[in-house]
Design an enzyme around this catalytic site. Structure first.
Site, PDB file in Angstrom:
ATOM      1  N   HIS A   7      38.021  37.738  41.856  1.00 40.01           N
ATOM      2  CA  HIS A   7      37.457  38.514  40.751  1.00 40.01           C
ATOM      3  C   HIS A   7      37.805  39.979  40.948  1.00 40.01           C
ATOM      4  CE1 HIS A   7      34.675  40.005  37.750  1.00 40.01           C
ATOM      5  NE2 HIS A   7      34.523  38.760  37.325  1.00 40.01           N
ATOM      6  N   HIS A   8      38.205  40.621  39.861  1.00 46.61           N
ATOM      7  CA  HIS A   8      38.687  42.008  39.953  1.00 46.61           C
ATOM      8  C   HIS A   8      37.592  42.961  40.433  1.00 46.61           C
ATOM      9  CE1 HIS A   8      41.559  45.122  39.412  1.00 46.61           C
ATOM     10  NE2 HIS A   8      42.300  44.485  38.524  1.00 46.61           N
ATOM     11  N   SER A   9      36.337  42.563  40.336  1.00 43.26           N
ATOM     12  CA  SER A   9      35.251  43.431  40.798  1.00 43.26           C
ATOM     13  C   SER A   9      35.263  43.597  42.313  1.00 43.26           C
ATOM     14  CB  SER A   9      33.897  42.864  40.354  1.00 43.26           C
ATOM     15  OG  SER A   9      33.683  41.566  40.865  1.00 43.26           O
TER      16      SER A   9
END
Length: 493
Positions: free
Chosen positions: A138-140
């Protein structure tokens, strides 16, 4: 099961990637030169990645507060050994890999667990590798440059199993140099010289921010065969295709034209998209028996790319390796500190000099270096998020993605062959998905050893012939390289 204790606060950038309408992921296809041993990979993850606090934490939302809380990681939930047919021929195996990656993206990661997973396709022998590893993160958890640094920190040179990979050192931008001259100058001449450099910096920043605001409000790219469909496009499954370009050709053009690799890649992108649109519009006119000059029409199109710029320095690879080995809690501001920049990609007639593409790209990138657009958009997004909330901030970013045509990025990789947990890598092909792809096209370039890998994520309902688009990029680089070679001939005589 949690380890206890309150975790680190989630950065504003990471919060936006969880906003309504966003589920932004990084996905990377990694070719391996040997068969993959799942047990060796799992042990390697225990010794490296699981010591990084972000990869051993879960996202917890308590009202308006978001935190990364430490947890116990069950590797069986994150390492998937995929079942594949062991005797697929090369064309079928390559197609199977594309289908597999697309199918992986249909299911979101479980937010009750750390937001990453690794798929090991141990029996899939493709035309480029003996086995394949697919990473989904996940890009987070971090931006592209940080995640690449993390991968390299867990890798070693194939020629020297004890040595970390070597990554080219990027030069400082002109903007940074201008700031240093202004702050460190002691003479009147130096002060005036620096001040003269600040004037175009401020003007370019003002113009860029006005154009950014207009894009948020109403300024939309032209409708083309590359532009995403309006309603429901977010529900379409992206198609992921990669193609290897010759890095030596890219470097040759860079040296011959006295520009950066990023200039060359943006020029190749502009040339490739021009070829694709010329062919598509030309076929449509032939089908409709129209004989109008479509090249003249293409020159009037508005086509722009969004580029995310990292506005803070990354931790060094050695520091990350030490952190994972020693279980340090240091984070160095890990997360997403990304500023959004909009870059025009004018379409040029195919009959013109191919070097015009890289020339225009260099001029545009040089101008963007003399602008604070990325810093301003980052801090403005942070301010809007804190004052007006995540829905307003995400709506603004959604408008930018929706009103532009494509996303573009270029990540620098290692200069020599590397091995990850004893497995030598053949290539690295990263991409992203999950942002509002009213943008139907995302283009990533990743260097590795002697390869430059082009990764294209495309909405197949808009761009059905992704492999032909890859052909256009490959041919465009060849034409630009040949033109640069001819351009050197008068100087050699």
């Amino acid at each position: 099961m949690g380890k206890g204790g309150e975790g680190e606060a989630v950065s504003p950038g990471s919060r936006i990637f969880h906003a309504p309408g966003f589920e932004y992921y990084v996905i990377a296809v990694i070719g391996v030169k040997t068969r993959i041993d799942p047990q060796v990979v799992k042990q390697g993850l225990i010794n490296t990645l699981l010591n990084h606090p972000r990869f051993s934490s879960i996202l917890v939302k308590e009202g308006r507060k978001w935190r990364w809380n430490p947890t116990t990681v069950n590797l069986e939930d994150h390492v998937i050994v995929a079942e594949t047919e062991p005797h697929l021929d090369f064309p079928e195996a390559d197609r199977f890999l594309e289908d597999y990656v697309s199918n992986v993206t249909k299911t979101p990661l479980d937010i009750s667990k750390p937001l990453w997973e690794i798929h090991l396709l141990i029996n899939l022998r493709t035309s480029e590798s003996e086995a394949v590893c697919v990473l989904r993160i996940h890009h987070s958890l971090g931006d592209g440059a940080s995640l690449m640094s993390l991968l390299l920190a867990a890798s070693r040179k194939t020629s020297d199993p004890l040595a970390l990979p070597t990554v080219p050192v990027l030069s400082k931008t002109t903007t940074t140099s201008d700031h240093r001259r202004l702050s460190g100058g002691c003479s009147l001449w130096r002060f005036l010289s620096a001040l003269w450099g600040i004037v175009p910096l401020l003007w370019n920043t003002l113009v860029d921010l006005v154009m950014f605001a207009l894009t948020v409000l109403f300024l939309r790219d032209s409708d083309t065969p590359l532009k995403g469909a309006p309603a429901g496009a977010e529900l379409h499954t992206m198609r992921f295709v990669h193609r290897h370009l010759c890095l030596d050709d890219v470097k040759f053009v860079k040296t011959a034209m006295k520009m950066t690799i990023n200039d060359v890649l943006l020029g190749v992108t502009q040339a490739g998209l021009t070829r694709y649109l010329n062919r598509t519009y030309g076929a449509a006119e032939e089908y409709g028996k129209q004989r109008s000059n479509h090249s003249h029409k293409l020159s009037k199109l508005r086509l722009r790319a969004t580029i995310m710029f990292n506005v803070r320095p990354n931790a060094g690879i050695q520091e990350l390796a030490d952190m994972m080995r020693e279980k340090s809690k240091a984070r160095w501001g890990w997360g997403n500190r990304l500023g959004l920049v909009i870059v025009p990609l004018p379409i040029i007639s195919q009959d013109d000099d191919p070097l015009q593409y890289v020339g225009q790209a260099k001029a545009m990138i040089d101008r963007k270096k003399h602008s604070l657009e990325s810093f301003c958009t980052f801090y403005c997004a942070k301010l809007v998020l804190n004052l007006l909330g995540i829905k307003v901030a995400s709506a603004i970013i959604r408008r930018v993605f929706s009103n532009t045509t494509m996303a573009f990025s270029n990540v620098v990789g290692p200069m020599e062959e590397i091995s990850c947990f004893g497995h030598p890598l053949a290539y690295i092909a990263p991409s992203t998905y999950g942002h509002p792809h009213l943008q139907a096209l995302t283009i990533h370039f990743q260097s590795y050893y002697n390869k430059m890998t082009l990764s294209i994520a495309a909405d197949p309902t808009v761009i059905s012939d992704v492999h032909l688009l890859c052909d256009d990029f490959q041919l465009s680089l060849k034409l630009i390289r040949d033109a640069a070679d001819k351009n050197l001939v008068p100087h050699a005589v």
